[in-house]
Design an enzyme around this catalytic site. Structure first.
Site, PDB file in Angstrom:
ATOM      1  N   LEU A  83       0.830  -1.111  11.100  1.00 35.85           N
ATOM      2  CA  LEU A  83       1.580  -1.099  12.159  1.00 35.85           C
ATOM      3  C   LEU A  83       0.714  -0.225  13.401  1.00 35.85           C
ATOM      4  O   LEU A  83      -0.372   0.564  12.920  1.00 35.85           O
ATOM      5  CB  LEU A  83       2.614  -0.225  11.743  1.00 35.85           C
ATOM      6  CG  LEU A  83       3.440  -0.722  10.600  1.00 35.85           C
ATOM      7  CD1 LEU A  83       4.654   0.076  10.322  1.00 35.85           C
ATOM      8  CD2 LEU A  83       3.853  -1.933  11.026  1.00 35.85           C
TER       9      LEU A  83
ATOM     10  N   GLY B 195       0.436  -1.610   6.659  1.00 38.08           N
ATOM     11  CA  GLY B 195       1.167  -2.909   6.961  1.00 38.08           C
ATOM     12  C   GLY B 195       0.402  -4.170   6.783  1.00 38.08           C
ATOM     13  O   GLY B 195       1.015  -5.172   6.703  1.00 38.08           O
TER      14      GLY B 195
ATOM     15  N   ASN C 272      -2.003   2.901   2.271  1.00 36.19           N
ATOM     16  CA  ASN C 272      -2.694   4.060   2.188  1.00 36.19           C
ATOM     17  C   ASN C 272      -1.735   5.130   3.112  1.00 36.19           C
ATOM     18  O   ASN C 272      -2.326   6.123   3.590  1.00 36.19           O
ATOM     19  CB  ASN C 272      -4.116   3.832   2.827  1.00 36.19           C
ATOM     20  CG  ASN C 272      -3.997   3.276   4.121  1.00 36.19           C
ATOM     21  OD1 ASN C 272      -3.310   2.461   4.427  1.00 36.19           O
ATOM     22  ND2 ASN C 272      -4.872   3.640   5.191  1.00 36.19           N
ATOM     23  N   GLU C 273      -0.583   4.790   3.160  1.00 33.51           N
ATOM     24  CA  GLU C 273       0.418   5.704   4.002  1.00 33.51           C
ATOM     25  C   GLU C 273       0.177   7.134   3.834  1.00 33.51           C
ATOM     26  O   GLU C 273       0.030   8.098   4.840  1.00 33.51           O
ATOM     27  CB  GLU C 273       1.638   5.360   3.894  1.00 33.51           C
ATOM     28  CG  GLU C 273       2.220   4.193   4.943  1.00 33.51           C
ATOM     29  CD  GLU C 273       1.645   2.683   4.138  1.00 33.51           C
ATOM     30  OE1 GLU C 273       1.026   2.841   2.969  1.00 33.51           O
ATOM     31  OE2 GLU C 273       1.919   1.663   4.848  1.00 33.51           O
TER      32      GLU C 273
END
Lengths: 261, 261, 261
Positions: free
Chosen positions: A67, A112, A136-137
């Site tokens: 994103l 994303g 990996n957020e």
């Protein structure tokens, strides 16, 4: 609408479309690209001449960086809500596609970008140690939404998903293969030909039986998002507008800028 | 309250508490130890200076032998109910902890001992063939409750869990690693240092994002027990008071006595 | 009723029945065999002298070819409904058996044959590259019902199940072992002795605790079919009576005839 996707003509030969993401420098998924992606996938879906889609990148060394953080930073709540709906829509279309979908992962694929790959039927990644893939957020101080969690749990199982998500792990191609995050690692110059060969194999199956089977496997997860779609948007907006999160994202953007991205 | 847990001061240095079970000879979990464990974990939970807990044993060659059978044998129904509530409470606190929890398994870990390890975020076991780990309840003629089943299914998957539970399997460290019951096997003298190193890695993640992610993965199982808690107690009491079960447990205790435990 | 099953007297010695499918040429599961199977399994279930069942084939090179296509082709809707109920009944009895059930897979085991094997507690297959096992329904242009999907998902996990079902994959014994579709591959002349040895091991467990544990693992899937049983029959009948499906099956039968089966 800008041409953020490039289509190969291959589909006129064999029922296969090749969708190449091309939004340099890192194919980050902004509103425009997400919308264009969903519209084009929908067109292919209703085109009876198209039975399969190969998803890949036209940008060297990157599949998709995920994103676009500029869409989640310094904007208003309405914008965030609209953006999140576009992210959901991309996923509902891709994960719910009745076509055979193959990810030809010819570069790094975090967050994303990884979700897009996970939503395909089959994942081939280039054997290049510099490429990484994963959700990996948490590394960015943010939380993957429940449907990211559902899909990675389906692909690699509950335990591996829990560890992977808590640590925000990024895997090398060979490590990704070990835990089942991808299905195949091939030499960099064989990614596209392998994708074509795998597609040819999947297309030997009768569409009707394969499509119902695919839908049977995926409907519960799709339904979960459809049911909770508005709550998921509200949740995202309320989360992303927090001062602490905005600060995290801004720091991350600064870091990216310093890295020259 | 007796000091059945030993705390290391490490947490004052790096936000990490080391909880050492010390109830010789085998760290069996009686009412007192379970209660002390839950209370102390709760204290750490609200202590903002503490971000992680390493759970290990101060007794050589045993992590924990699991639930203390003397609490389940020759007592009255009220006692059994109260005991079972304490077992549930320990698990709800440990599995639901927002801290990073690492099991440094420096000895055998059957039944309830295995459950404690499974409830942590990461499991390191000493490479000693004499140590075994697993949910071996059926071997004792008893049945692991549904939430033991839920958690082992999450960790090793449905098929491996079914076989493991039906046979009451105890695994060597290397076999436990193969099926994913533990995450790492290290030399006996490296268990604590590896736990510290892994903890340091997990603590690099922003607490907030990691905690929400952990909760998202674990809430369904926690909620299932909370919802069915009273029924689970009733079920346990009605099961454990059966003549046949009491007889099985008494035979098992006789056997343990003969073994000199 | 014809004797489509052969029983070994072994059970009179050690509490174990050996059920051998013998409906040459390929042990295809027609109404008669399914009914006989369910009735006999039920008899063993209530026979307190019988604690375990080894399921195998008396026909060389084939475990079972799965559902008899002649029962699904060129008949009327009532027949299809009755047949499907018999298939469900076989599965409810086998997957829900409280006995220890071991599949001694001494030949190929596609589709419904694979389902029977997957429904046992343990699977041993002969190490012969000519044998294949898998849920290959899509290859025939048909769709495995939801409970076939549920059980293969339980055994090999969501991702492997999705790929396996979409492609209708048939695995060699060693490939089946790799993805966990079987538990053990042994030399062809060791299949029965290994099954006996594994059975002996499983029978060391106390029946009561093992049975409750097994039921706890399997009840959700069994309940799902029981709840949706009539809808599943309606769905099957409406699907199988379609012209396109009847045509697919007829083509498949022609192909089998040409192959001399």
């Amino acid at each position: 609408m800008a041409a953020l996707l490039r289509f190969s003509a291959a589909r006129f030969l064999a029922g296969v479309a090749v969708m190449k993401l091309k939004r340099p420098p890192v194919n980050s998924l902004n509103m425009e690209l997400l919308t264009e992606f969903a519209i084009n996938l929908e067109k292919l879906e209703i085109d009876r001449g198209c039975r399969g889609v190969i998803l890949t990148s036209a940008v060297p060394r990157i599949f998709s960086a995920g994103l676009d953080i500029t869409e989640m930073c310094g904007k208003n709540a309405d914008h965030y809500g609209e953006f999140w709906r576009a992210v959901q829509e991309m996923w509902l279309k891709l994960y719910g596609s009745s076509m055979v979908t193959i990810a030809a992962i010819n570069g790094s694929s975090p967050a994303g970008g990884c979700l897009m790959a996970l939503s395909c039927d089959y994942r081939i990644i280039a054997n290049n140690k510099k490429y990484t893939i994963g959700l990996n957020e948490t590394q960015l101080g943010i939380v993957a939404p429940f449907w990211f969690k559902d899909i990675i749990t389906e692909v690699i199982g509950h335990r591996a998903a829990e560890r992977s998500l808590q640590l925000g792990m990024l895997y090398s191609p060979t490590d990704a293969l070990k835990i089942g995050l991808v299905d195949e690692v091939v030499a960099e110059d064989k990614v596209q030909s392998t994708a074509s060969a795998v597609m040819a194999q999947w297309l030997t199956l009768p569409d009707h039986a394969r499509q119902i089977t695919k839908s049977m496997m995926r409907k519960p997860s799709l339904d979960r998002l459809v049911t909770h779609r508005e709550a998921d948007i509200t949740n995202f907006v309320s989360y992303i507008t927090r001062d602490s999160i905005q600060k995290s994202l801004q720091m991350y953007m600064e870091m990216l800028k310093k890295k020259g991205r």
